[in-house]
Each structure stands twice: as structure tokens, then as C-alpha cells.
Scaffold this motif. Structure first.
Motif: not given
Ligand code: CO6
Length: 487
Positions: A296, A309, A312-313, A351-353, A379, A406, A409, A415-416, A431
Motif C-alpha cells: 500500500r 485516497k 486498506y479497505m 461497510l459499517a461507517m 468508498l 472497527i 478506531i 462480535r459483529p 493493525i
Molecule cells: N488498523 C489501523 N489502521 C487502519 C485500519 C486498521 N484496521 N484500517 C484503516 N486504517 C488506517 C487507514 O489506512 C488510514 O490511514 P492513512 O491512509 O495512513 O491515512 C486511516 O486508518 C484512516 O482510514 P479511513 O477511516 O479514512 O478509511 P478506511 O477506508 O480505512 O475506513 C471506514 C473507512 C468507513 C470503514 C471508516 O472510516 C469507519 O467508519 N470505520 C468505523 C466503522 C465502525 O464504526 N464499525 C463499527 C460497527 S459496529 O462492528 C461493530 C461489532 C461492532 C464493533
């Protein structure tokens, strides 16, 4: 005046000016100079041709006294109520057909409501943030009595072939097929409803109001649950220390606040309550993302140059689609009675957002035929709409499989909860750089991410989930392998 000719444009301008000046007030006379002021007489269009318009404008103003309720029509997808986000009009303002009236938000999407009549806004039935009911008046408009508002109740303009007219209690019931279907689905006898449309035609609103009346009636006659009566004779033993020491009274800062559940939270209540009926099982694994992290780094800038942008998603999503090709049952849906399973042709990966308004799950459509860059672009689009609270119902509906990252954050395992009628979902943890042994037994730094899958155990077994996860993991851990099957 009769002999004078005008260009078509000038003629339209005249009619517009008459309409504008006649709007909302009575005109007793229109002088020729008012009509012709400033227009050339070079065209072949004779002014008499607008005499009908003048008369119409005249009548339009003189009969501007019919107040019409603008009913909030069915928005579809079973939406019964919406939250008013913004009014584009004020009471006392003029409005024309198709002008935007307000923006409303259901538990699924934002929708702009447009006007069905020309007229003057007389009453807005709701304030911003209030919940408006489908089938109930949204606003009152003073309309032209002689004009038959043609687009009122769009559904009801639909022509019904006479053969579909149903004879109930000796008389014909007028209703469109859509209205008949709605009545049938709710086991309502159309003969019991008084139609408010033209010639007694039964409108969708009539059915909804009837339905609502029936529900209200049921609620009214339902007995209240019996409350347990506390047994005052039994006293709770208290320690002597407690008896002696005075209770510490702390000042209460602020007060309790109760607010209605609305918007995205309301959708969450509905979907999660439905999901409770699904027997979930969990399957967890760990992935080494070291190769992907390196890759990446190399391609992120290429994407950036193309204005996209790349996180990893998109790669997780594409790998999921490639694995789903081998395990189509994970991209299926189960009907509510568990009689049929539908294998979905499209991989619409949700994708959960995390948005300012709460959790929402838009989906990227047809991932099976998109490149990683195209998925990233999509995305990006969904993320900017999500953060502006503007995701549309097409973005939010028809998902077939879901991922929840998740890890952006924090956290490792989760447990989705499955998004019905889908049958599986994966949650991705953070990660982390952790010590691991390589193939040769050397201690190395590795980029580790955990995945937690949940699947519907009525139709998915653990072995299928594990094999799917292995396939997905193989692609993520060795992204170069993806190239072979990329479309
Ligand atoms: N670990 C560490 N860093 C990460 C990861 C993980 N897993 N994933 C992405 N990133 C990085 C990512 O590469 C970006 O870094 P840079 O490119 O260097 O800037 C940065 O974190 C921010 O990523 P961004 O959020 O902008 O984009 P991404 O495409 O990875 O994610 C998204 C998009 C819509 C999924 C995210 O913004 C989001 O909303 N995540 C939260 C989803 C959420 O709330 N899930 C909970 C649902 S309820 O599942 C549930 C069971 C319960 C817990």
C-alpha cells in the motif's frame, strides 16, 4: 391590441408577468400598455393567442382561495415517518409545481420533497427536526380552484384498466393497482374505505390512514401490563452504621433528558432487533498484513495522483468479493420464513461507517467487476456523503455481505451483528506491529490484524466460514496472488 404581434419569447414574458402580478391578488383590469410595454412587434404570433392565458391568469388570481393539504406521499421501502431536516419555503411564500419544499430524512436516506401544485404556502405542519408522518399533511397550500392539480398523488394518476375494477358491496371501487396491492398486503377490504380521490377513488393515503386508525385502535384496547405491587410489610435489614451515618447529599448538576429515538438510531433499533432472531456463530483469526502494508505504501501515491485516497479497505473489500466467488452461500439472503435462500449475483459489499449521525452501512455495488482503484473511488464518495449525512437510499439498500473496519478506531476482536437479510459479516481489528516467528523460526516484526466473522448458523456452517476466511486471508497476506484473478 388584437392586431399587435409579438415574438414567442416576448409573449411568454408577458404571460409570466401577468401570472406573477396576478398571483395571490385580484386583478380587475389589464391595460394593453401593461402587456405590450417594451416588446417588439416583428414576429408572426398574434397577441390574441394569449387572450386565453390572460383570462386564465385573471381567474387564477380571483379564485386563489382553495386550501389544499399537501399530503406526504409514500416514499417507498416501507418508510412510515421521516424527520424534517430543512424547509426551503416559508408560510406566505409563492411556490410552483416541482419547486423543492423541504428535505426530510428517513431511517434510510435523505429525500428532497418537491411541490405538486402552484400556489401560496399557508401552513407548515412541522418544525425542523420534527417527525412527519407519511399519509398526513405536510403543509397547506392555497391553490387555484379551477386548476386540477395534475400531479397530486402521483400514484393515483395511474390508469387502471376497467377489468381490474373490483365490485364490492354492489359498487365499483376505484383504486390503482399499487393501492390494491397495499390493501391486499395488509388484509384490508377496500370496500371499508371511503376514497378521497376524484370520483371517490381510494388513494394510498386513505389506505395508510385506515391502517393507522386500526393500529391505534388496537393500542387503545390492549390492556396495560400488570405492575407488581411492592410488599411494604417486608423491611430490608440495614446495618447500624448505615442507620447512624447521614446520607451524603450531592448537588445534581443538570437534569435528565429524554428525547425520541430518531434518524439513524431508529434504523439501528429496527435492524438490530431483527438481527436478534438470527442465531449467530463467531469465527476468529489473525492475519499478517506485513506484505500488504508494504504494497500500500508503494501504490498509495499512485492513487493520490489520480485524486483517490487508497486505504486498506478497498483491498479488503476486493479480496472478500474474490473469496465470495468460491463461497457464494456467504453472499446470499434468507427469506423471513426461512423457506428460500437466494444466491445474489452481485457482490454489493456493505461497510459499517462511523458518521457524525451514527453507524450506517452503505455498500459498494458490483465489487466483482470493479478494480481496487474503482472501489477506492466509490468508498471516497460514500465517505464524503456519509460525513455530510447525505447518503441516499440506493447507497444504503441491497447490500449482500458486510465488513466493519472497527480497527480504524481501535480494538482487536469484535462480535459483529449480521445485517439481515444478509448471512455473514466480518469485523476487522486494529493493525498492530507485534513480534511473530517467520517461516524459518526467526523472531520478526509483523503487522498483525485480527478478523472476527459472524455468520447465520441456520444456513452457514463453521467449516464453510473457516474455508472462506482462509481464502480471504491468503489473498490479503499475499496481495500479489490477487493479481491473477483481478477483473
Ligand atoms: N488498523 C489501523 N489502521 C487502519 C485500519 C486498521 N484496521 N484500517 C484503516 N486504517 C488506517 C487507514 O489506512 C488510514 O490511514 P492513512 O491512509 O495512513 O491515512 C486511516 O486508518 C484512516 O482510514 P479511513 O477511516 O479514512 O478509511 P478506511 O477506508 O480505512 O475506513 C471506514 C473507512 C468507513 C470503514 C471508516 O472510516 C469507519 O467508519 N470505520 C468505523 C466503522 C465502525 O464504526 N464499525 C463499527 C460497527 S459496529 O462492528 C461493530 C461489532 C461492532 C464493533
Amino acid at each position: 391590441m388584437m392586431a399587435q404581434t409579438l415574438t414567442r419569447r416576448a409573449l411568454q414574458a408577458c404571460v409570466k408577468r401577468i401570472r406573477e402580478s396576478a398571483y395571490g391578488r385580484t386583478i380587475n383590469s389589464i391595460s394593453p400598455c401593461f402587456l405590450c410595454k417594451g416588446h417588439s412587434s416583428s414576429s408572426n404570433l398574434v397577441l390574441t393567442s394569449i387572450s386565453i392565458d390572460i383570462t386564465r391568469s385573471f381567474h387564477l388570481s380571483s379564485s386563489f382561495n382553495a386550501i389544499k393539504e399537501f399530503i406526504l406521499s409514500d416514499i417507498g421501502e416501507g418508510i412510515r415517518e421521516v424527520q424534517v431536516l430543512e424547509w426551503f419555503v416559508k408560510e406566505g411564500e409563492k411556490i410552483a409545481q416541482f419547486d423543492p419544499v423541504c428535505e426530510v430524512k428517513s431511517d434510510k436516506a435523505s429525500v428532497t420533497i418537491t411541490c405538486r401544485f402552484d400556489g401560496i404556502i399557508r401552513k407548515l405542519h412541522y418544525d425542523v427536526d420534527e417527525t412527519a408522518q407519511v399519509g398526513k399533511p405536510l403543509l397547506d397550500i392555497e391553490v387555484d380552484k379551477i386548476k386540477d392539480a395534475p400531479t397530486d398523488h402521483v400514484d393515483d394518476v395511474e390508469e387502471v384498466p376497467s377489468s381490474t375494477h373490483q365490485t364490492i358491496k354492489g359498487s365499483k371501487v376505484l383504486a390503482t393497482p399499487a393501492v390494491r396491492r397495499l390493501a391486499m398486503e395488509n388484509t384490508i377490504d377496500l370496500g371499508d374505505i371511503q376514497g378521497t380521490g376524484k370520483d371517490g377513488r381510494i388513494l394510498k393515503e386513505d389506505v395508510l390512514i385506515h391502517l393507522e386508525g386500526a393500529t391505534q385502535h388496537l393500542t387503545e384496547i390492549a390492556p396495560l401490563p400488570e405492575q407488581p405491587v411492592p410488599n411494604k410489610s417486608k423491611s430490608t435489614p440495614v446495618s447500624r452504621v448505615a442507620e447512624q451515618s447521614p446520607a451524603i447529599v450531592r448537588p445534581v448538576l443538570g437534569k435528565d433528558r429524554t428525547e425520541p429515538i430518531k434518524g439513524i438510531t431508529k434504523a439501528m433499533v429496527k435492524v438490530m432487533s431483527e438481527a436478534l432472531t438470527i442465531p449467530h456463530f463467531g469465527y476468529y483469526d489473525e492475519l499478517d498484513l506485513s506484505n500488504l502494508v508494504q504494497l500500500r505504501k508503494e501504490i498509495k501515491y499512485v492513487a493520490e495522483k489520480r485524486g483517490i485516497k487508497l486505504s486498506y479497505m478497498p483491498i479488503f473489500i476486493k479480496a472478500a468479493s474474490m473469496a465470495l466467488t468460491d463461497f457464494p452461500i456467504l453472499n446470499s439472503s434468507l427469506d423471513s420464513k426461512c423457506q428460500h435462500i437466494t444466491y445474489k449475483a452481485s457482490h454489493n459489499i456493505g461497510l459499517a461507517m462511523d458518521t457524525p449521525e451514527g453507524l450506517t452501512v452503505p455498500n459498494v455495488k458490483n465489487v466483482q467487476s470493479l478494480s481496487i482503484l474503482e472501489i477506492a473511488g466509490e468508498l471516497n464518495r460514500l465517505q464524503s456523503l456519509g460525513s455530510a449525512g447525505k447518503l441516499g437510499s440506493s447507497d444504503l439498500s441491497n447490500g449482500t455481505f458486510s465488513l466493519s473496519n472497527i480497527g480504524t478506531i481501535g480494538g482487536t476482536y469484535a462480535r459483529p451483528i449480521i445485517h439481515p437479510p444478509q448471512v455473514a459479516i466480518g469485523a476487522l481489528g486494529k493493525i498492530q506491529v507485534l513480534p511473530r516467528y517467520d517461516y524459518h523460526g526467526n523472531l520478526i516484526k509483523a503487522h498483525i490484524m485480527n478478523v472476527s466473522w459472524s455468520a447465520d448458523h441456520r444456513v452457514i456452517d463453521g467449516a464453510t466460514m473457516a474455508r472462506f476466511s482462509n481464502k480471504w486471508k491468503e489473498l490479503i497476506e499475499n496481495p500479489s496472488k490477487m493479481i491473477l484473478d483481478l477483473k
